[in-house]
Design a protein around this motif. Structure first.
Motif, short mmCIF file in Angstrom:
data_model
loop_
_atom_site.label_atom_id
_atom_site.label_comp_id
_atom_site.label_asym_id
_atom_site.label_seq_id
_atom_site.Cartn_x
_atom_site.Cartn_y
_atom_site.Cartn_z
N LYS A 1 5.43 -13.45 5.02
CA LYS A 1 4.39 -14.19 6.20
C LYS A 1 3.52 -14.33 5.94
CE LYS A 1 3.44 -14.41 10.58
NZ LYS A 1 3.81 -12.87 11.22
N TYR A 2 2.66 -13.67 5.82
CA TYR A 2 1.23 -14.16 5.33
C TYR A 2 0.97 -15.08 4.08
CZ TYR A 2 -0.72 -10.62 8.49
OH TYR A 2 -1.21 -9.36 9.24
N VAL A 3 1.87 -15.17 2.98
CA VAL A 3 1.64 -15.78 1.88
C VAL A 3 2.47 -16.80 2.49
CG1 VAL A 3 2.59 -15.97 -1.20
CG2 VAL A 3 1.82 -13.81 0.34
N GLU B 1 -9.22 -15.77 2.15
CA GLU B 1 -10.51 -15.55 1.18
C GLU B 1 -9.36 -13.94 0.17
OE1 GLU B 1 -12.96 -13.47 3.38
OE2 GLU B 1 -14.32 -14.07 2.43
N THR B 2 -8.65 -13.50 0.40
CA THR B 2 -7.06 -12.98 -0.47
C THR B 2 -7.07 -13.82 -1.13
OG1 THR B 2 -7.71 -11.39 1.20
CG2 THR B 2 -6.25 -11.09 -0.48
N LEU B 3 -6.05 -14.58 -0.96
CA LEU B 3 -4.93 -15.71 -1.67
C LEU B 3 -5.35 -16.95 -2.80
CD1 LEU B 3 -2.07 -15.83 -0.07
CD2 LEU B 3 -2.54 -14.04 -2.15
N SER B 4 -7.26 -17.17 -2.02
CA SER B 4 -7.40 -18.52 -2.40
C SER B 4 -7.68 -18.60 -4.23
CB SER B 4 -8.70 -19.39 -1.45
OG SER B 4 -9.84 -18.42 -0.88
N PHE C 1 4.20 -15.30 -7.81
CA PHE C 1 4.37 -13.72 -7.97
C PHE C 1 4.03 -12.81 -6.72
CE2 PHE C 1 3.14 -9.83 -9.96
CZ PHE C 1 4.42 -9.97 -10.80
N ILE C 2 3.68 -13.27 -5.78
CA ILE C 2 2.70 -11.51 -5.53
C ILE C 2 3.85 -11.83 -3.93
CG2 ILE C 2 1.40 -11.89 -3.39
CD1 ILE C 2 -0.92 -12.46 -5.53
N MET C 3 4.35 -13.08 -3.44
CA MET C 3 4.78 -12.91 -2.61
C MET C 3 6.76 -12.33 -3.39
SD MET C 3 5.97 -16.83 -0.64
CE MET C 3 6.56 -16.89 0.47
N ILE D 1 -3.98 -7.27 -0.60
CA ILE D 1 -3.34 -7.48 0.82
C ILE D 1 -2.17 -6.27 0.77
CG2 ILE D 1 -1.30 -9.34 -0.73
CD1 ILE D 1 -2.16 -10.79 1.23
N MET D 2 -1.59 -5.76 0.12
CA MET D 2 -1.33 -4.58 0.49
C MET D 2 -1.76 -3.52 0.89
SD MET D 2 1.76 -5.09 -1.48
CE MET D 2 2.10 -6.58 -2.67
N ASN D 3 -3.09 -3.20 0.72
CA ASN D 3 -2.65 -2.22 1.82
C ASN D 3 -4.03 -2.56 2.57
OD1 ASN D 3 -3.47 -0.68 -0.29
ND2 ASN D 3 -5.29 -1.24 -0.86
N ILE D 4 -3.61 -3.89 3.38
CA ILE D 4 -4.00 -3.98 4.15
C ILE D 4 -3.23 -3.11 5.68
CG2 ILE D 4 -5.00 -6.11 4.31
CD1 ILE D 4 -1.97 -7.10 5.86
N LYS D 5 -3.50 -2.97 6.77
CA LYS D 5 -2.88 -1.76 7.94
C LYS D 5 -3.18 -2.69 9.22
CE LYS D 5 -2.74 1.86 6.23
NZ LYS D 5 -3.39 1.95 4.40
#
Ligand code: ATP
Length: 395
Positions: free
Chosen positions: A343-345, A319-322, A331-333, A305-309
């Motif tokens: 916002k995504y999280v 798909e990334t977080l489930s 924690f990621i948030m 998620i950090m690498n997304i442009k």
């Protein structure tokens, strides 16, 4: 009722500990602790019978729990007389055993009793200046060997200090520092350490408690890799904010708050070094597996998620977080500084995660499809399509 029963039996009964403290602090407390100056188990049996409750016993410790029909728990203990190490403390014969019982407690604020026998119902029993310490907002031990006797009291002192916004008294603070110099924390079993740490991390004011443990050298004593640094502090502060947000949403399932903070406390520790920390806390194989999985899942998802442009589609966020347990998602948030990712999280937690689809495995079977691993893959694809609005789902 308990007081009347005590009078009938010819013994003395008291309400003690946290309940009395919280009444004087006008805070609510649902745990009622009774101490009787006779056989606590026999007393509990009788009390349960009279109040239509159930009683459970701990013969070894001479304690019992009575569960009343409305669910209220009443702990019943026998006033301990076996502590003759301090015989000089015995004032009068009648008060001896309750005084001894209170003397072995952790802090003066927890060493108050209220007599409940009808003859002196409601009389406050205060041998050690507990009321004064409550008024002065001070955490004070009852004797100089308190932390030697039980080093978990170091963490308990910090917990009560932060919970009530009290201060640990000067002398008591020195005793804590001495106890740390003597490495007494090392003597604590992993089980007791975990127990105390969980309680602290489940309370409000987590950051302040952690900072206090750090300042006094408790974290370093537990394990040098757990010392606080500014990155960890920032994440813990942000987690505190997120926890109140999350709890206000009343989302299911409730998450394990302490595990989330524990992740933050161990931020930056390598997988191999984490083993030393798990060892120190004597995590069971399953707890260990759970934390390893949690950290791996966070590592994997955060990396993605950090690498997304460019913008992420809802199905991609899902798909990334489930695969990440909820503790890891929060924690990621907390760890990211990028608003977009927060916002995504948040979108995942409050909406994507909760969307359901109308198709079930049963439907596929009814269509004559052979059951197998393709089922879940198929259902997953349907869900992803729904999330992106390609199919209609249900909120
Ligand atoms: P809480 O509100 O967190 O439940 P509490 O004071 O009721 O606080 P408990 O851990 O339930 O805390 O303990 C009940 C009582 O038993 C305390 O008030 C204290 O008198 C005594 N006690 C508990 N742990 C210790 C300990 N480690 N050493 C001495 N006394 C203890």
């Amino acid at each position: 009722t308990a007081g009347e029963m005590a009078a009938e039996i010819g013994t003395e009964a008291y309400v003690v500990g946290g309940f009395v403290r919280d009444v004087l602090l006008t805070k609510s407390n649902l745990d009622l602790d009774l101490v009787v100056e006779s056989d606590g188990i026999a007393f509990a049996k009788k009390l349960a019978k009279r109040m239509d409750g159930r009683a459970k016993y701990h013969r070894k410790f001479k304690t019992a729990v009575v569960i009343l029909p409305d669910g209220q728990r009443v702990d019943v203990a026998t006033a301990r007389l076996e502590y003759y190490e301090y015989p000089a403390a015995l004032p009068t014969v009648e008060l001896s055993s309750i005084k001894m019982d209170l003397y072995r407690r952790d802090f003066t604020i927890n060493a108050l009793a209220v007599h409940i026998n009808p003859s002196s119902f409601g009389k406050l029993v205060d041998f050690f200046g507990s009321q004064r310490d409550l008024k002065d907002k001070t955490i004070r031990v009852l004797h100089a060997l308190s932390f030697v006797e039980d080093p978990t009291r170091i963490m308990r002192a910090i917990r009560f200090e932060q919970r009530f916004d009290f201060k640990i008294g000067g002398q008591t603070l020195n005793l804590i520092k001495n106890a740390l110099k003597l490495n007494l924390i090392n003597k604590l079993s992993g089980y007791r350490l975990t127990h105390e740490m969980r309680i602290i991390l489940n309370e409000a004011n987590v950051l302040r408690s952690i900072e206090r443990m750090n300042e006094l050298g408790v974290l370093e004593a537990i394990h040098p890799l757990m010392e606080l640094n500014s990155a960890r502090s920032q994440v813990i502060a942000e987690l505190e904010r997120l926890m109140s947000w999350y709890s206000l949403l009343y989302l299911e399932p409730p998450l394990s708050v302490w595990k989330t903070y524990f992740l933050a406390m161990c931020m930056g520790v390598s997988k191999a070094k984490m083993e030393q920390i798990y060892d120190r806390f004597s995590f069971s194989p399953s707890e260990r597996r759970e934390f390893i999985h949690l950290r791996d899942a966070v590592f994997w998802a955060a990396g993605n998620i950090m690498n997304i442009k460019q913008e992420m589609k809802p199905s991609e966020i899902y798909e990334t977080l489930s695969p990440v347990p909820l503790e890891g998602v929060l924690f990621i948030m907390a760890r990211t500084k990028r608003e977009m990712i927060k916002k995504y999280v948040s979108q995942y937690l409050t909406s994507l995660r909760l969307k359901t689809i109308d198709v079930t495995g049963e439907d596929l079977k009814d269509l004559g499809l052979e059951p197998g691993p393709l089922y879940s893959e198929f259902l997953n694809q349907v869900k992803l399509a729904c999330l992106d609005g390609k199919l209609k789902g249900r909120d």
